[in-house]
Scaffold this motif. Structure first.
Motif, mmCIF file in Angstrom:
data_model
loop_
_atom_site.group_PDB
_atom_site.id
_atom_site.type_symbol
_atom_site.label_atom_id
_atom_site.label_comp_id
_atom_site.label_asym_id
_atom_site.label_seq_id
_atom_site.Cartn_x
_atom_site.Cartn_y
_atom_site.Cartn_z
ATOM 1 N N LEU A 140 0.799 -1.220 0.000
ATOM 2 C CA LEU A 140 0.000 0.000 0.000
ATOM 3 C C LEU A 140 0.839 1.280 0.000
ATOM 4 O O LEU A 140 0.504 2.220 -0.715
ATOM 5 C CB LEU A 140 -0.971 -0.022 1.174
ATOM 6 N N VAL B 246 1.804 2.047 -3.644
ATOM 7 C CA VAL B 246 0.754 2.344 -4.620
ATOM 8 C C VAL B 246 -0.139 3.481 -4.160
ATOM 9 O O VAL B 246 -1.151 3.772 -4.795
ATOM 10 C CB VAL B 246 -0.104 1.093 -4.915
ATOM 11 N N PHE C 27 -5.963 4.969 -8.310
ATOM 12 C CA PHE C 27 -5.185 3.739 -8.335
ATOM 13 C C PHE C 27 -5.208 3.002 -7.005
ATOM 14 O O PHE C 27 -5.298 1.773 -6.974
ATOM 15 C CB PHE C 27 -3.742 4.036 -8.753
ATOM 16 N N VAL C 28 -5.151 3.726 -5.896
ATOM 17 C CA VAL C 28 -5.129 3.065 -4.593
ATOM 18 C C VAL C 28 -6.443 2.338 -4.331
ATOM 19 O O VAL C 28 -6.463 1.235 -3.775
ATOM 20 C CB VAL C 28 -4.779 4.054 -3.463
ATOM 21 N N TRP D 289 -6.449 -0.796 -6.392
ATOM 22 C CA TRP D 289 -5.551 -1.786 -5.789
ATOM 23 C C TRP D 289 -6.269 -2.568 -4.685
ATOM 24 O O TRP D 289 -6.164 -3.789 -4.612
ATOM 25 C CB TRP D 289 -4.328 -1.061 -5.224
ATOM 26 N N TRP E 225 -7.345 -6.606 -4.810
ATOM 27 C CA TRP E 225 -6.936 -7.599 -3.815
ATOM 28 C C TRP E 225 -8.126 -8.210 -3.102
ATOM 29 O O TRP E 225 -8.052 -9.353 -2.639
ATOM 30 C CB TRP E 225 -5.939 -7.005 -2.837
#
Length: 66
Positions: A19, A22, A34-35, A38, A42
């Motif tokens: 984390l 990113v 983007f975070v 991500w 996941w």
């Protein structure tokens, strides 16, 4: 057999371990920062990993035979 349970560590490492690397807004992926993408990625991968573990676990095959 015990090595199979190490797959449960992958979502933890992927979601929290990477984390800081990113943590950025740009680029946008699927209209999400983007975070956020991500974390959603996941969450989906965690479900896939758990499904694979369920299929590979020999204790579950005993129940299917009955």
């Amino acid at each position: 057999m015990k090595r199979l349970y190490f797959l449960t560590i992958l979502p933890f490492i992927g979601m929290l371990g990477f984390l800081p690397f990113v943590n950025r807004v740009e680029p946008f992926v699927l209209s999400m920062p983007f975070v956020m993408f991500w974390i959603v990625l996941w969450a989906v991968l965690s479900s896939v990993i758990l499904a694979v573990m369920y299929k590979l676990d020999p204790r579950n095959k005993e129940d299917e035979e009955k």
